[in-house]
Motif scaffolding. Structure first.
Motif, PDB file in Angstrom:
ATOM      1  N   UNK A   1       7.068  -8.686 -11.621  1.00  0.00           N
ATOM      2  CA  UNK A   1       7.183  -8.813 -13.077  1.00  0.00           C
ATOM      3  C   UNK A   1       8.250  -9.808 -13.500  1.00  0.00           C
ATOM      4  N   UNK A   2       9.216 -10.073 -12.623  1.00  0.00           N
ATOM      5  CA  UNK A   2      10.280 -11.025 -12.922  1.00  0.00           C
ATOM      6  C   UNK A   2       9.921 -12.447 -12.521  1.00  0.00           C
ATOM      7  N   UNK A   3       8.723 -12.648 -11.947  1.00  0.00           N
ATOM      8  CA  UNK A   3       8.313 -13.981 -11.522  1.00  0.00           C
ATOM      9  C   UNK A   3       8.854 -14.384 -10.175  1.00  0.00           C
ATOM     10  N   UNK A   4       9.363 -13.447  -9.387  1.00  0.00           N
ATOM     11  CA  UNK A   4       9.887 -13.741  -8.058  1.00  0.00           C
ATOM     12  C   UNK A   4       8.796 -13.480  -7.013  1.00  0.00           C
ATOM     13  N   UNK A   5       8.794 -14.229  -5.903  1.00  0.00           N
ATOM     14  CA  UNK A   5       7.795 -13.992  -4.846  1.00  0.00           C
ATOM     15  C   UNK A   5       7.926 -12.585  -4.265  1.00  0.00           C
ATOM     16  N   UNK A   6       6.789 -12.000  -3.918  1.00  0.00           N
ATOM     17  CA  UNK A   6       6.765 -10.659  -3.348  1.00  0.00           C
ATOM     18  C   UNK A   6       5.682 -10.600  -2.276  1.00  0.00           C
ATOM     19  N   UNK A   7       5.763  -9.658  -1.351  1.00  0.00           N
ATOM     20  CA  UNK A   7       4.715  -9.531  -0.321  1.00  0.00           C
ATOM     21  C   UNK A   7       3.457  -8.886  -0.892  1.00  0.00           C
ATOM     22  N   UNK A   8       2.324  -9.158  -0.240  1.00  0.00           N
ATOM     23  CA  UNK A   8       1.036  -8.568  -0.625  1.00  0.00           C
ATOM     24  C   UNK A   8       0.674  -7.557   0.447  1.00  0.00           C
ATOM     25  N   UNK A   9       0.669  -6.304   0.084  1.00  0.00           N
ATOM     26  CA  UNK A   9       0.555  -5.228   1.071  1.00  0.00           C
ATOM     27  C   UNK A   9      -0.804  -5.177   1.752  1.00  0.00           C
ATOM     28  N   UNK A  10      -1.873  -5.482   1.030  1.00  0.00           N
ATOM     29  CA  UNK A  10      -3.195  -5.332   1.645  1.00  0.00           C
ATOM     30  C   UNK A  10      -3.494  -6.429   2.665  1.00  0.00           C
ATOM     31  N   UNK A  11      -2.593  -7.413   2.826  1.00  0.00           N
ATOM     32  CA  UNK A  11      -2.768  -8.432   3.860  1.00  0.00           C
ATOM     33  C   UNK A  11      -2.107  -8.049   5.176  1.00  0.00           C
ATOM     34  N   UNK A  12      -1.396  -6.929   5.212  1.00  0.00           N
ATOM     35  CA  UNK A  12      -0.664  -6.558   6.416  1.00  0.00           C
ATOM     36  C   UNK A  12      -1.582  -6.241   7.585  1.00  0.00           C
ATOM     37  N   UNK A  13      -2.845  -5.902   7.310  1.00  0.00           N
ATOM     38  CA  UNK A  13      -3.772  -5.583   8.398  1.00  0.00           C
ATOM     39  C   UNK A  13      -4.295  -6.823   9.112  1.00  0.00           C
ATOM     40  N   UNK A  14      -4.022  -8.008   8.578  1.00  0.00           N
ATOM     41  CA  UNK A  14      -4.513  -9.246   9.192  1.00  0.00           C
ATOM     42  C   UNK A  14      -3.580  -9.705  10.296  1.00  0.00           C
ATOM     43  N   UNK A  15      -4.111 -10.586  11.154  1.00  0.00           N
ATOM     44  CA  UNK A  15      -3.279 -11.247  12.147  1.00  0.00           C
ATOM     45  C   UNK A  15      -2.333 -12.218  11.444  1.00  0.00           C
ATOM     46  N   UNK A  16      -1.243 -12.578  12.143  1.00  0.00           N
ATOM     47  CA  UNK A  16      -0.273 -13.504  11.547  1.00  0.00           C
ATOM     48  C   UNK A  16      -0.918 -14.820  11.166  1.00  0.00           C
ATOM     49  N   UNK A  17      -1.735 -15.364  12.063  1.00  0.00           N
ATOM     50  CA  UNK A  17      -2.381 -16.647  11.778  1.00  0.00           C
ATOM     51  C   UNK A  17      -3.340 -16.539  10.607  1.00  0.00           C
ATOM     52  N   UNK A  18      -4.037 -15.380  10.480  1.00  0.00           N
ATOM     53  CA  UNK A  18      -4.978 -15.206   9.371  1.00  0.00           C
ATOM     54  C   UNK A  18      -4.240 -15.075   8.040  1.00  0.00           C
ATOM     55  N   UNK A  19      -3.073 -14.432   8.047  1.00  0.00           N
ATOM     56  CA  UNK A  19      -2.286 -14.340   6.813  1.00  0.00           C
ATOM     57  C   UNK A  19      -1.877 -15.728   6.347  1.00  0.00           C
ATOM     58  N   UNK A  20      -1.383 -16.545   7.273  1.00  0.00           N
ATOM     59  CA  UNK A  20      -0.956 -17.899   6.912  1.00  0.00           C
ATOM     60  C   UNK A  20      -2.152 -18.727   6.461  1.00  0.00           C
ATOM     61  N   UNK A  21      -3.306 -18.575   7.127  1.00  0.00           N
ATOM     62  CA  UNK A  21      -4.494 -19.350   6.748  1.00  0.00           C
ATOM     63  C   UNK A  21      -4.982 -18.951   5.355  1.00  0.00           C
ATOM     64  N   UNK A  22      -4.900 -17.650   5.032  1.00  0.00           N
ATOM     65  CA  UNK A  22      -5.339 -17.217   3.703  1.00  0.00           C
ATOM     66  C   UNK A  22      -4.456 -17.841   2.628  1.00  0.00           C
ATOM     67  N   UNK A  23      -3.146 -17.799   2.808  1.00  0.00           N
ATOM     68  CA  UNK A  23      -2.237 -18.436   1.856  1.00  0.00           C
ATOM     69  C   UNK A  23      -2.477 -19.946   1.810  1.00  0.00           C
ATOM     70  N   UNK A  24      -2.701 -20.554   2.972  1.00  0.00           N
ATOM     71  CA  UNK A  24      -2.945 -22.003   3.016  1.00  0.00           C
ATOM     72  C   UNK A  24      -4.231 -22.366   2.288  1.00  0.00           C
ATOM     73  N   UNK A  25      -5.278 -21.529   2.432  1.00  0.00           N
ATOM     74  CA  UNK A  25      -6.531 -21.807   1.736  1.00  0.00           C
ATOM     75  C   UNK A  25      -6.368 -21.767   0.232  1.00  0.00           C
ATOM     76  N   UNK A  26      -5.628 -20.757  -0.266  1.00  0.00           N
ATOM     77  CA  UNK A  26      -5.385 -20.677  -1.708  1.00  0.00           C
ATOM     78  C   UNK A  26      -4.547 -21.857  -2.182  1.00  0.00           C
ATOM     79  N   UNK A  27      -3.496 -22.176  -1.439  1.00  0.00           N
ATOM     80  CA  UNK A  27      -2.605 -23.267  -1.857  1.00  0.00           C
ATOM     81  C   UNK A  27      -3.285 -24.618  -1.846  1.00  0.00           C
ATOM     82  N   UNK A  28      -3.995 -24.928  -0.774  1.00  0.00           N
ATOM     83  CA  UNK A  28      -4.663 -26.238  -0.698  1.00  0.00           C
ATOM     84  C   UNK A  28      -5.767 -26.361  -1.740  1.00  0.00           C
TER      85      UNK A  28
END
Length: 741
Positions: free
Chosen positions: A534-561
């Motif tokens: 709510x303050x506009x600060x970055x926070x973790x997304x809990x439902x992504x914790x079940x993914x592999x590390x590489x898949x978490x980074x790829x998901x963020x990379x896909x959204x960002x790119x």
């Protein structure tokens, strides 16, 4: 018969006559493929496919395209090649297709009208998807119709066409629209194509194509729910699974009559307001009345540089054509006229506004000018240092050679050596002298510098020379130098005043198009998904914790790119860069830290800010955009991007199940080393109705909720493409979805 203005009828007839000439029959390889009984192993080139389709043209119409073009095994194999998403495989495409179905048998079924479309449909509640065999047929029809219609669409028709995407439309608005005063965007009431619209679409198709099988096929695709066109929604042209690959082209066919009406209106406007030259008096400026139009699928924008009455008349004609001829319901409340200067308008997911040129290209501030001059001085100093270093190295090398020569002379005790050292040294220095002269004579800047130094009279500034000259001559020289400096300062001031006057005149007489990313909507989407609190600060997304590390980074990379690619043409692109570089990057770091129960510092130390991750072979990979890479992005590399909502609203969670091995769900991928993934959709996870614009992001599309919690077998290559946004659920075989509890 009506032709597109870019293709002259004479050129088109010449193109057709060439295809029917005896020489072309002998030389054309496509004519050899008309025999449907022969086995084909390679897909057709685009020119060969065009030859096959254009051979069916006669007396202003195309005849029997399904039997003589779509049903050909070579065309079906080309459609398979267009849909193929398989990773590197030792098997050829023909072998992979033959193991699934026979394209020769499929061609005979299509040609005889025996192809059963209903049996190729896969239903999920209210959603109907095609299996791979039906997708091949739809792709073959799309390729054939693209050749028939693409050159006949209007120049301002974008979407569903090669090289005519969103960025192309935005580039046209930015570069071609001048002095816009009034505009309006046509808004449709949210409505799915009814039977009346389908019948009208078939009538439009029959105006150019005489083929009962094709018309019947289109009607069945609409009847069974495979083809589904919803105007006024957010699903068109976004790669969602509920949208068929043929939909975009049929939308352009349906609106082609409106495009031609708008073309006629623009032509009449030009005839009423012919182009005139400005008068000799610079204070008089001629502003012709222009009408601009851009249509991206069902999004229509019209701009005029004339009066509001003219715009109201244009709007009335457009709305009448849509309601009376095309039988569509226009939302008249939202289809309102706005001032291009004072009001922003939303189009293609961006905001448009008419602004003076100084807003887009503001003059440099004094601080920026000082910084630029400092940078130029630093460059000059570095260049001088490099030149001095080069000369110093040559001097050092020359001294070494001299010492070597003296050493050889001492060893020879004054006698001649076995070889002529003097000649060798002379040859070396001669080659150096030639190199220096060639470098000097080849540089125009160096010659100008020497000429300037010799002609400016700087030798009179030397004290020992001034003492030997008459005092009158020295005083005259000093006076001349002061006058020259004053003239230079006056010239610089005059140039600056002239540039200021030109900018002022342009700001008063010219308006340009400013394209901006919807900042409040982007920040709302960032908060909705959970990148920030709510303050506009970055926070973790809990439902992504079940993914592999590489898949978490790829998901963020896909959204960002995807965000960077989509909004790179906007004036406030810096805002999107900050969101990707800060909010998404640190949200990813915090998610990884929470998954491994570590701190943010430990996660940064392990993954670095570039989010490096190791592949199964131990090699480091970087999928997230680098900070330097993000800074260098801008309005230079334009493409046809898909909106970000397809990647943003989808997460695939890996399952640990004892399910038997399945082939990869991607089209024509036969890898069996797959993993089962469950589809989790954003709107179902947040329990929000996408139609509620107060809680949802306006204009953001959604994947059909019927696919929520469905499972897909995917190989490692294609799950990576899904996370990176390169592959969507529209590219997946509909029969591959599995319902696991």
């Amino acid at each position: 018969m009506v032709f597109h203005p870019r293709v002259h009828p004479s050129l088109y007839n010449r193109r057709i006559s060439f295809l029917f000439s005896p020489s072309s029959r002998n030389l054309s390889t496509a004519s050899l493929l008309l025999n449907s009984n022969q086995t084909v192993t390679e897909p057709l080139a685009k020119s060969e496919l065009e030859s096959i389709v254009l051979k069916q043209y006669s007396h202003g119409k195309f005849y029997n395209l399904v039997q003589n073009a779509v049903a050909l095994p070579s065309v079906l194999l080309t459609a398979c090649h267009s849909l193929s998403l398989a990773a590197s495989s030792c098997d050829s495409l023909t072998d992979r297709v033959s193991r699934r179905f026979s394209i020769e048998e499929m061609g005979r079924e299509i040609r005889d009208g025996r192809f059963d479309i209903r049996s190729c449909c896969v239903g999920f509640e209210s959603l109907v998807l095609p299996n791979l065999k039906l997708k091949v047929l739809i792709e073959a029809v799309r390729m054939v119709l693209e050749i028939v219609y693409d050159d006949r669409f209007a120049t301002f028709s974008y979407g569903g066409r090669v090289g005519m995407g969103r960025h192309t439309a935005i580039r046209y608005l930015k570069n071609s629209v001048e002095n816009p005063r009034w505009w309006f965007r046509v808004s449709f009431a949210r409505e799915v194509f009814s039977d009346r619209n389908v019948d009208r679409l078939c009538v439009f198709v029959e105006e150019k194509i005489n083929d009962c099988l094709l018309v019947e096929m289109i009607k069945k695709l609409f009847e069974f729910g495979i083809l589904r066109i919803e105007l006024g929604g957010c699903d068109n042209g976004r790669g969602f699974p509920q949208e068929c690959g043929l939909s975009s082209l049929l939308i352009n066919v349906y609106f082609d009559g409106l495009d031609k009406e708008i073309q006629d209106m623009r032509l009449k406007m030009k005839l009423k307001n012919p182009q005139e030259d400005a008068t000799s008096n610079d204070s008089v400026f001629y502003k012709p009345v222009n009408v601009y139009a851009v249509r991206y699928l069902d999004e229509i924008l019209l701009i005029t540089s004339g009066s509001k009455m003219l715009t109201m008349e244009l709007k009335k004609k457009v709305v009448d054509v849509l309601e009376e001829r095309l039988d569509l319901r226009v939302d008249r409340v939202n289809t309102s006229i706005h001032s291009a200067v004072s009001d922003k308008i939303s189009f293609l997911g961006m905001y448009l506004q008419a602004v003076p040129p100084s807003v887009l290209r503001p003059p440099m501030s004094e601080k920026a000018v000082r910084a630029m001059k400092k940078y130029e001085r630093q460059k000059e100093v570095r260049r001088l240092e490099l030149r001095n270093a080069r000369e110093r190295n040559r001097k050092t090398l020359g001294l070494k050679i001299f010492r070597h020569v003296l050493k050889k002379l001492k060893q020879s005790n004054g006698f001649r050596c076995e070889y002529e050292i003097e000649n060798e040294v002379r040859e070396i220095f001669r080659s150096w002298g030639e190199e220096v002269m060639q470098e000097f004579m080849g540089s125009l800047d160096e010659r100008w510098k020497w000429h300037w130094l010799l002609t400016r009279g700087d030798f009179l500034s030397l004290r020992h020379i001034r003492e030997k000259l008459p005092q009158d001559l020295v005083d005259a020289y000093d006076e001349f130098q002061e006058q020259e400096l004053d003239d230079e300062e006056r010239r610089v001031e005059e140039e600056e005043e002239q540039r200021y006057a030109e900018r002022t005149v342009q700001d008063l007489t010219k308006l340009c198009m400013k394209v901006s990313a919807p900042e409040e909507l982007v920040r709302k989407a960032v908060k909705l998904v959970g990148f920030t609190n709510n303050m506009g600060r970055p926070r973790p997304i809990s439902h992504l914790l079940a993914l592999e590390d590489s898949d978490i980074i790829k998901w963020y990379a896909g959204v960002g790119r995807t965000w960077l690619d989509f909004f790179c043409c906007c004036h406030n692109f810096k805002m999107v860069k900050i969101i990707v570089s800060y909010h998404l990057r640190f949200s990813c770091i915090l998610t990884l830290a929470e998954k491994h129960r570590s701190t943010k510092r430990e996660a940064i130390r392990h993954y670095t800010k570039d989010l490096k991750v190791s592949d199964p072979y131990g090699n480091e990979e970087m999928h997230f955009p680098l900070e330097r890479e993000v800074k260098m992005m801008g309005d230079k590399n334009l493409s046809n991007p898909r909106p970000v909502d397809g990647t943003l609203s989808l997460v695939l969670i890996r399952l640990a199940s004892d399910e038997p091995l399945h082939s990869c769900a991607a089209s024509f991928c036969e890898r069996s080393d797959t993993t089962m993934y469950r589809v989790h959709l954003l709107q179902n996870r947040l329990q929000i109705n996408p139609l509620d614009e107060e809680k949802w992001v306006r204009g953001m599309g959604t994947i059909h909720s019927a696919l929520n919690r469905k499972c897909l077998p995917l190989c490692s290559a294609h799950i990576s493409d899904v996370y990176l946004g390169k592959l969507t659920l529209q590219d997946v075989d509909g029969s591959s979805f599995i319902d696991l509890k």
